[in-house]
Design a protein around this motif. Structure first.
Motif, PDB file in Angstrom:
ATOM      1  N   SER A 133       2.465   6.437  -1.006  1.00  0.00           N
ATOM      2  CA  SER A 133       2.480   5.043  -1.464  1.00  0.00           C
ATOM      3  C   SER A 133       3.843   4.391  -1.305  1.00  0.00           C
ATOM      4  O   SER A 133       3.945   3.156  -1.341  1.00  0.00           O
ATOM      5  CB  SER A 133       2.055   4.985  -2.930  1.00  0.00           C
ATOM      6  OG  SER A 133       2.983   5.685  -3.749  1.00  0.00           O
ATOM      7  N   ALA A 134       4.890   5.173  -1.126  1.00  0.00           N
ATOM      8  CA  ALA A 134       6.239   4.616  -1.009  1.00  0.00           C
ATOM      9  C   ALA A 134       6.626   4.299   0.422  1.00  0.00           C
ATOM     10  O   ALA A 134       7.625   3.621   0.658  1.00  0.00           O
ATOM     11  CB  ALA A 134       7.251   5.594  -1.607  1.00  0.00           C
ATOM     12  N   ARG A 135       5.842   4.789   1.380  1.00  0.00           N
ATOM     13  CA  ARG A 135       6.167   4.556   2.787  1.00  0.00           C
ATOM     14  C   ARG A 135       5.638   3.192   3.228  1.00  0.00           C
ATOM     15  O   ARG A 135       4.607   2.728   2.732  1.00  0.00           O
ATOM     16  CB  ARG A 135       5.558   5.659   3.656  1.00  0.00           C
ATOM     17  CG  ARG A 135       6.036   7.052   3.290  1.00  0.00           C
ATOM     18  CD  ARG A 135       5.573   8.101   4.293  1.00  0.00           C
ATOM     19  NE  ARG A 135       4.138   8.292   4.330  1.00  0.00           N
ATOM     20  CZ  ARG A 135       3.510   9.427   4.011  1.00  0.00           C
ATOM     21  NH1 ARG A 135       4.213  10.464   3.555  1.00  0.00           N
ATOM     22  NH2 ARG A 135       2.206   9.532   4.132  1.00  0.00           N
ATOM     23  N   PRO A 136       6.303   2.546   4.189  1.00  0.00           N
ATOM     24  CA  PRO A 136       5.809   1.247   4.667  1.00  0.00           C
ATOM     25  C   PRO A 136       4.493   1.366   5.407  1.00  0.00           C
ATOM     26  O   PRO A 136       3.698   0.435   5.433  1.00  0.00           O
ATOM     27  CB  PRO A 136       6.931   0.762   5.586  1.00  0.00           C
ATOM     28  CG  PRO A 136       7.665   2.005   5.986  1.00  0.00           C
ATOM     29  CD  PRO A 136       7.571   2.939   4.824  1.00  0.00           C
ATOM     30  N   GLY A 137       4.243   2.504   6.051  1.00  0.00           N
ATOM     31  CA  GLY A 137       2.997   2.769   6.760  1.00  0.00           C
ATOM     32  C   GLY A 137       2.598   4.213   6.544  1.00  0.00           C
ATOM     33  O   GLY A 137       2.903   4.821   5.517  1.00  0.00           O
ATOM     34  N   TYR A 138       1.896   4.785   7.531  1.00  0.00           N
ATOM     35  CA  TYR A 138       1.480   6.181   7.401  1.00  0.00           C
ATOM     36  C   TYR A 138       2.688   7.116   7.417  1.00  0.00           C
ATOM     37  O   TYR A 138       2.732   8.109   6.698  1.00  0.00           O
ATOM     38  CB  TYR A 138       0.504   6.544   8.521  1.00  0.00           C
ATOM     39  CG  TYR A 138       0.184   8.014   8.563  1.00  0.00           C
ATOM     40  CD1 TYR A 138      -0.593   8.606   7.568  1.00  0.00           C
ATOM     41  CD2 TYR A 138       0.672   8.823   9.592  1.00  0.00           C
ATOM     42  CE1 TYR A 138      -0.878   9.961   7.595  1.00  0.00           C
ATOM     43  CE2 TYR A 138       0.389  10.173   9.627  1.00  0.00           C
ATOM     44  CZ  TYR A 138      -0.387  10.744   8.625  1.00  0.00           C
ATOM     45  OH  TYR A 138      -0.653  12.093   8.652  1.00  0.00           O
ATOM     46  N   TYR A 408      -3.378   6.414  16.630  1.00  0.00           N
ATOM     47  CA  TYR A 408      -3.951   5.491  15.667  1.00  0.00           C
ATOM     48  C   TYR A 408      -4.312   6.270  14.409  1.00  0.00           C
ATOM     49  O   TYR A 408      -4.839   7.382  14.476  1.00  0.00           O
ATOM     50  CB  TYR A 408      -5.199   4.827  16.260  1.00  0.00           C
ATOM     51  CG  TYR A 408      -4.975   4.288  17.653  1.00  0.00           C
ATOM     52  CD1 TYR A 408      -4.505   2.997  17.850  1.00  0.00           C
ATOM     53  CD2 TYR A 408      -5.203   5.089  18.778  1.00  0.00           C
ATOM     54  CE1 TYR A 408      -4.280   2.502  19.131  1.00  0.00           C
ATOM     55  CE2 TYR A 408      -4.979   4.612  20.054  1.00  0.00           C
ATOM     56  CZ  TYR A 408      -4.512   3.319  20.230  1.00  0.00           C
ATOM     57  OH  TYR A 408      -4.281   2.836  21.489  1.00  0.00           O
ATOM     58  N   VAL A 409      -4.020   5.694  13.246  1.00  0.00           N
ATOM     59  CA  VAL A 409      -4.204   6.396  11.977  1.00  0.00           C
ATOM     60  C   VAL A 409      -4.927   5.499  10.983  1.00  0.00           C
ATOM     61  O   VAL A 409      -4.628   4.304  10.875  1.00  0.00           O
ATOM     62  CB  VAL A 409      -2.848   6.817  11.358  1.00  0.00           C
ATOM     63  CG1 VAL A 409      -3.079   7.705  10.135  1.00  0.00           C
ATOM     64  CG2 VAL A 409      -1.966   7.525  12.361  1.00  0.00           C
ATOM     65  N   LEU A 410      -5.854   6.093  10.256  1.00  0.00           N
ATOM     66  CA  LEU A 410      -6.453   5.466   9.086  1.00  0.00           C
ATOM     67  C   LEU A 410      -6.304   6.459   7.946  1.00  0.00           C
ATOM     68  O   LEU A 410      -6.752   7.605   8.047  1.00  0.00           O
ATOM     69  CB  LEU A 410      -7.927   5.136   9.318  1.00  0.00           C
ATOM     70  CG  LEU A 410      -8.609   4.300   8.222  1.00  0.00           C
ATOM     71  CD1 LEU A 410      -7.949   2.927   8.113  1.00  0.00           C
ATOM     72  CD2 LEU A 410     -10.093   4.149   8.514  1.00  0.00           C
ATOM     73  N   SER A 411      -5.659   6.043   6.872  1.00  0.00           N
ATOM     74  CA  SER A 411      -5.255   6.961   5.809  1.00  0.00           C
ATOM     75  C   SER A 411      -5.682   6.444   4.452  1.00  0.00           C
ATOM     76  O   SER A 411      -5.436   5.289   4.097  1.00  0.00           O
ATOM     77  CB  SER A 411      -3.716   7.117   5.851  1.00  0.00           C
ATOM     78  OG  SER A 411      -3.245   7.860   4.766  1.00  0.00           O
TER      79      SER A 411
END
Length: 416
Positions: A133-138, A408-411
């Motif tokens: 949750s602290a990262r800007p993206g994955y 490509y990532v969906l997390s």
């Protein structure tokens, strides 16, 4: 008590997520997270070959907590399991475990010490890269926080002296850390030499760190940072001179010129990381940029003959975040990394299967949706040239890696 520099679990969980932890007692809490990602990498195997057709073998699970024994003294720790296809097997590890004592604190100044396995503040993202949750993206910017040194730089087994001071309205915070850390020999050797040169799994190395941040009085929305890290890896006794000579006799003519790392009998690698960081916030926008300069010196015996070399690695990124609503955010990032800044094409350090390992360039676009107090969904697309930051895993040396590659990532992330 004024504690401007807190253990990672406190700063991150207090500021980056509305989720609440489990209150064990009035002075103790437990938090945790679970992140499950689907990653599709059709061009190059990302952390393993499963992602070629899409893979769910990307998972992070962490449980952390703290207990405050007095206003000045607290204990904190986190255990973490991280599955990254073939690059990380998901074994449970102690991410950090420390005792934190606040020696002195008044309105303008603080001084404290932490001991144990202490998280390293390097740049803006190293200390929080394991909390989704602290990262800007994955993931965090790979040009600065590349995977080959990930576990080595995350924390140190030793001590950390930290403090802050208000000087003429300027807020200065700092920390100095020293100790030992285990380095994964395979990942390090793949990064430094483009292949394995020993059969070692890991070893403890000395590590020293200085981190300084400044919020200037003239602009409270501006944040400046400097991180310096010194480490030394000693690979003595890799193979005997007789073994190296026998390998040369059995090798094709001229192989020692193409694969000199195969004939190394002793080696020593020393590196000094310098990261310069700047972040500016205005309205709903956050601009972040960081620059890496890594000076490394390499000394080795090849067939018993001493040789040495020095290389400067350079990396940087520029990132723009838009905090569109309380529940949604978007970001765009451009970054570059050159393992040898004097050879930006990477021709001198390419390998037959990986001709573009010397550099990386890439655009990353993504967004985050906090659709419930404890749940968030992250989507990200990355478009890359060069393979400098492609994760290392056993067997990657057998893959014919492509110059241009996307993933490509969906997390899905749950946090309490």
């Amino acid at each position: 008590m004024n504690r401007p520099i807190l253990p990672t679990l406190l700063t991150t969980l207090a500021l980056s997520s509305p989720a609440f932890g489990i209150e064990v007692t009035e002075n103790a809490q437990i938090h945790g997270f679970l992140n499950q990602a689907y990653l599709y990498s059709p061009d190059n195997p990302y952390a393993g070959t499963d992602a070629d057709d899409g893979s769910l073998k990307f998972r992070e699970v962490g449980v952390n907590g703290f207990v405050e024994l007095s206003p000045e003294f607290r204990l904190a720790g986190q255990v973490l399991s991280r599955r990254q296809d073939e690059a990380d097997d998901g074994d449970v590890r102690v991410d950090f475990l420390l005792a934190d004592y606040l020696i002195f604190s008044d309105q303008d100044t603080t001084l404290g010490i932490r001991a144990g396995r202490v998280k390293n503040n390097i740049g803006f993202y190293n200390a929080i890269r394991d909390i989704p949750s602290a990262r800007p993206g994955y993931n965090v910017p790979e040009s600065i926080y590349f995977e080959a040194f990930r576990d080595t730089l995350l924390s140190v087994d030793g001590a950390n002296l930290y403090g802050s001071a208000l000087l003429g309205g300027n807020q200065l915070s700092w920390e100095v850390a020293g100790g030992e850390r285990k380095v994964d020999s395979e990942e390090f050797e793949q990064f430094a030499f483009g292949g394995r040169i020993s059969n070692r799994e890991s070893e403890d190395i000395p590590l020293w760190l200085l981190h300084v941040e400044l919020v200037p009085a003239f602009e409270r929305d501006l944040r400046l940072g400097l991180s310096l890290v010194d480490l030394k890896v000693d690979l003595d006794g890799i193979r005997s001179l007789q073994e190296a000579q026998a390998a040369l006799i059995a090798a094709p003519p001229g192989d020692i010129l193409v694969n000199p790392q195969a004939y190394i009998t002793d080696a020593e690698f020393e590196a000094l990381f310098a990261i310069f960081s700047v972040q500016y916030s205005f309205d709903d926008w956050v601009i972040t940029a960081e620059y890496l300069n890594l000076d490394s010196e390499f000394e080795a015996d090849i067939l018993g003959q001493p040789t040495s070399d020095s290389v400067t690695t350079e990396g940087y990124y520029l990132q723009l975040e838009w905090l569109a609503t309380l529940e949604t955010s978007w970001f765009a990032r451009y970054e570059e990394l050159y393992l040898d800044k004097d050879d930006r094409s990477g021709n001198s350090i390419g390998r037959p299967n990986n001709r573009y390992r010397g550099y990386g360039k890439g655009w990353t676009l993504g967004g985050k949706w906090q659709f419930a107090p404890s749940w968030s969904l992250i989507g990200q697309a990355s478009f890359n040239e060069g393979t400098a930051w492609l994760p290392v895993y056993e067997g990657r040396e057998n893959e014919d890696l492509q110059k241009y590659w996307n993933y490509y990532v969906l997390s899905l992330n749950f946090q309490f």
